[in-house]
Design an enzyme around this catalytic site. Structure first.
Site, PDB file in Angstrom:
ATOM      1  N   ARG A  11       6.032 -12.142   9.651  1.00  0.00           N
ATOM      2  CA  ARG A  11       6.336 -11.335   9.249  1.00  0.00           C
ATOM      3  C   ARG A  11       8.087 -11.258  10.058  1.00  0.00           C
ATOM      4  O   ARG A  11       8.366 -11.894  11.113  1.00  0.00           O
ATOM      5  CB  ARG A  11       5.222 -10.382   9.901  1.00  0.00           C
ATOM      6  CG  ARG A  11       5.839  -8.623  10.615  1.00  0.00           C
ATOM      7  CD  ARG A  11       4.654  -7.853  11.600  1.00  0.00           C
ATOM      8  NE  ARG A  11       3.382  -8.368  10.150  1.00  0.00           N
ATOM      9  CZ  ARG A  11       2.937  -6.935   9.605  1.00  0.00           C
ATOM     10  NH1 ARG A  11       4.498  -5.758   9.545  1.00  0.00           N
ATOM     11  NH2 ARG A  11       2.136  -6.437   8.948  1.00  0.00           N
ATOM     12  N   GLU A  49       0.540  -1.117   0.396  1.00  0.00           N
ATOM     13  CA  GLU A  49      -0.391  -0.111  -0.266  1.00  0.00           C
ATOM     14  C   GLU A  49       1.209   1.027   0.328  1.00  0.00           C
ATOM     15  O   GLU A  49       1.967   1.506   0.866  1.00  0.00           O
ATOM     16  CB  GLU A  49      -1.070  -0.291   1.134  1.00  0.00           C
ATOM     17  CG  GLU A  49      -1.522   1.055   0.776  1.00  0.00           C
ATOM     18  CD  GLU A  49      -2.782   1.797   2.320  1.00  0.00           C
ATOM     19  OE1 GLU A  49      -2.515   1.034   3.322  1.00  0.00           O
ATOM     20  OE2 GLU A  49      -3.470   2.013   2.271  1.00  0.00           O
ATOM     21  N   LYS A  64       4.397   0.927   9.991  1.00  0.00           N
ATOM     22  CA  LYS A  64       4.466   2.281  10.020  1.00  0.00           C
ATOM     23  C   LYS A  64       3.869   3.855  10.402  1.00  0.00           C
ATOM     24  O   LYS A  64       4.312   4.652  10.148  1.00  0.00           O
ATOM     25  CB  LYS A  64       3.165   2.036   8.473  1.00  0.00           C
ATOM     26  CG  LYS A  64       4.255   1.481   7.240  1.00  0.00           C
ATOM     27  CD  LYS A  64       3.597   1.607   6.112  1.00  0.00           C
ATOM     28  CE  LYS A  64       3.625  -0.033   4.870  1.00  0.00           C
ATOM     29  NZ  LYS A  64       2.993  -0.153   3.691  1.00  0.00           N
TER      30      LYS A  64
END
Length: 566
Positions: free
Chosen positions: A269, A42, A279
RNA sequence: UGCCCUAUGGUGUAAUGGUAGCACAUCUGAUUCUGGAUCAGCCAGUCUAUGUUCGAAUCAUAGUAGGGCAACCA
């Protein structure tokens, strides 16, 4: 490089569980033997080391199985996204050394998704819900209690179609209504409790489609379908999407018309000690000025690591070492540091820099004389050649390399002791000048032995220590920045209830203003890699005046100094 | 007290029913034209219980522990 290639081949022997799935799919003849992946960021932030793990997998799988990997921006939420991120993401992927086959945007599929949504409404599989977000959340139940059905759940199809069209015309206020899939409010999987497919966003124009659309699809209604539209065969994502997979499959079932079917596989992850990868928090660090930007060398972003001196090869080597599993662990950042140290140790030119200079005067060396002494660029690799460094009567050495009263195991300079000056002569300390008030050593005096010049027949006399140095007259004053870990706690990500700024390491940046560096560093190019004698690695940041040396030191730098001087 | 996932040295990862191996970290020793390198070595592991089997890290069942799921984020 040879060794890196070898280790790559060795690792190839053991397939990760994802490659096992892929080989199974291939042997079963699925999707006509075609392999296609995608990297789907994204565009709402800069790429970080965790993304590198996904990138290496997505592009690596495509390479290994002669398939293709596309870059797709998952840009379904204009409130968070920006072209700045679109650009930086492409830059960072290419810096890592990967090239996508095609570049796509989820927003390219807005029309197809819209049509699909219309179809689902017509088939009675979706409806417009006019309740507030709070009401919908309340009705959703909890993981242990089933949800309740919306009063709008069984409204007429025509009514939903009409309202859905209005949702996209700008006449519906944000959050006034949503399109939901009609599935099962009692499902044990929360994502099946009539998930939202579309919401209205009017206040933020989309960075690509502008004001064309007012109704935007949610992740769950966009991702799998985008995979399907593109022909993705293996949709690799992180573990937190595991519970989304049934919904992914649900929409694909409705879309599927042939034997082709994308498959979602999840992997763990990346979590690193002393590192925040969120983020949201990284954005906060940037916005609040805790760091100088996304590319601050203390940041775990790819551009930050790049400025710190990490190479693409070292990052890929690290990713290769940690592997892909379904175990949610916490990797020691030392593993990452080892990857860059190992590479730079082999590839970087060794140069001298004195970080805490003290003057050393060779009293029996002629005043005004200068010798240009040959020194090898890399003792581990002769092919990297050599260069000449100026030697003269007055030198700078490291303050830590002299002790008035040496302790046990201190083999560097102290009164009446001998050491070798790297690439030069053996010297013997004959005295020193000390500031009586401060106790600071101001000058050190010594005599050199002309017979012991490096490379000369008499030069192989053994002394216990060797020091690096620069000539006072020829050295260049420099400002050196030492970067340490940004966070001081081992796992800042787990400190959920704490303001993470309390976890910041106040010593993460140390600026040394009176350093002296070798003249050969006067005009190095940005991001050229060097290894300091004794003290670590650095690259050069050209954006600043005076010259800043961005020190890519290991984080134990200061501890080790303390240890060495004990 | 729902559903899904996971569990191998300090950390990460192999072993796909047949010798538990590798890397990093730590520590020790060697070495001395920096060396935080290099070389050598030590320490250290299958979550628990039961079962299947000639044989289990691997398969089954039950526990235990950890993670994820209740955004109009992705």
């Amino acid at each position: 490089m040879v060794e890196l290639e070898n280790s790559g081949e060795l690792n190839k022997k053991s397939l990760n569980f994802i490659e096992n799935f892929i080989e199974n799919d291939l042997s079963e003849g699925k999707n006509d033997g075609r392999i296609q992946t995608r990297f789907p960021p994204e565009p709402n932030g800069y790429l970080h080391i965790g993304h590198a793990k996904a990138i290496c997998l997505d592009f690596g799988v495509a390479q290994n199985y002669k398939g293709i990997c596309n870059l797709r921006f998952d840009d379904t939420n204009p409130t968070k996204e920006d072209v700045e991120y679109v650009d930086s993401i492409q830059e960072d992927i290419q810096w890592l050394g990967f090239q996508w086959e095609n570049i796509y945007y989820a927003s390219d599929y807005f029309q197809q998704l819209w049509d699909f949504a219309i179809r689902l409404i017509q088939e009675g599989k979706a409806y417009i819900d006019e309740q507030s977000a709070e009401e919908i959340a309340k009705q959703k139940g909890t993981p242990t209690q089933p949800g309740a059905e919306s009063p709008f759940r069984n409204r007429p199809i025509e009514e939903s179609l009409e309202l859905f069209r209005k949702m996209n015309e700008g006449v519906i206020a944000e959050s006034a209504m949503v399109l939901r899939a009609k599935i099962d409010m009692a499902s044990s999987n929360m994502h099946f409790r009539d998930p939202i497919m579309y919401r209205v966003i009017t206040q933020h124009p989309h960075h690509r489609t502008g004001n064309t659309w007012k109704a935007y699809p949610m992740y769950d209604f966009a991702h799998g379908q985008s995979d399907f539209f593109e022909g993705v065969t293996h949709s690799l994502c992180t573990l937190e999407f595991e519970v989304h997979r049934p919904l992914y499959d649900y929409y694909i079932d409705l879309l599927q018309t042939s034997n082709y079917r994308p498959r979602q596989i999840e992997f763990n992850r990346l979590n690193l000690t002393y590192t925040v990868m969120s983020k949201r928090k990284m954005l906060q660090l940037v916005q609040e000025g805790e760091v100088t930007g996304w590319d601050d060398p203390r940041m775990p972003t790819l551009c930050g690591l790049r400025r710190r001196g990490y190479t693409p090869a070292s990052i890929k080597d690290f990713i290769n070492r940690i592997g892909y599993t379904k175990y949610d662990g916490l990797i020691d950042v030392a593993l990452l540091e080892n990857s860059i140290r190992e590479e730079l140790n082999k590839s970087a030119i060794r140069v001298s820099a004195v970080l805490h200079p003290v003057k050393l005067i060779i009293t029996n060396y002629p005043e005004g004389e200068v010798e240009w002494l040959e020194t090898v660029n890399n003792p581990e690799d002769e092919s990297m050649g050599s260069r000449n460094v100026p030697f003269s009567r007055e030198l700078f050495i490291e303050r830590d390399d002299f002790m008035e009263e040496p302790m046990k195991k201190f083999f560097r300079l102290s009164p009446d002791k001998e050491v070798r000056l790297k690439s030069a002569y053996i010297i013997k300390c004959t005295g020193f000048k000390k500031n009586e008030k401060t106790g600071e050593i101001e000058e050190i005096y010594c005599q050199y032995d002309p017979e012991t010049k490096s490379g000369m027949p008499q030069s192989d006399r053994k002394v216990k220590g060797t020091l690096h140095w620069v000539s006072v007259k020829h050295s260049i004053p420099a400002e050196v920045r030492l970067y340490d870990r940004l966070f001081k706690v081992e796992d800042p990500a787990s400190e959920k209830d704490t303001d993470f700024r309390d976890l910041l390491n106040p010593n993460s940046l140390e600026v040394l203003t009176d350093c002296r560096i070798e003249p050969c560093l006067a005009d190095v190019k940005p991001l050229d890699h060097f290894q300091f004698q004794r003290t670590g690695y650095f690259n050069v940041d050209s954006d600043s005046t005076p010259k800043h040396l961005v020190f890519n030191c290991t984080v134990k730098l200061k501890d080790s100094w303390a240890k060495n001087t004990k």
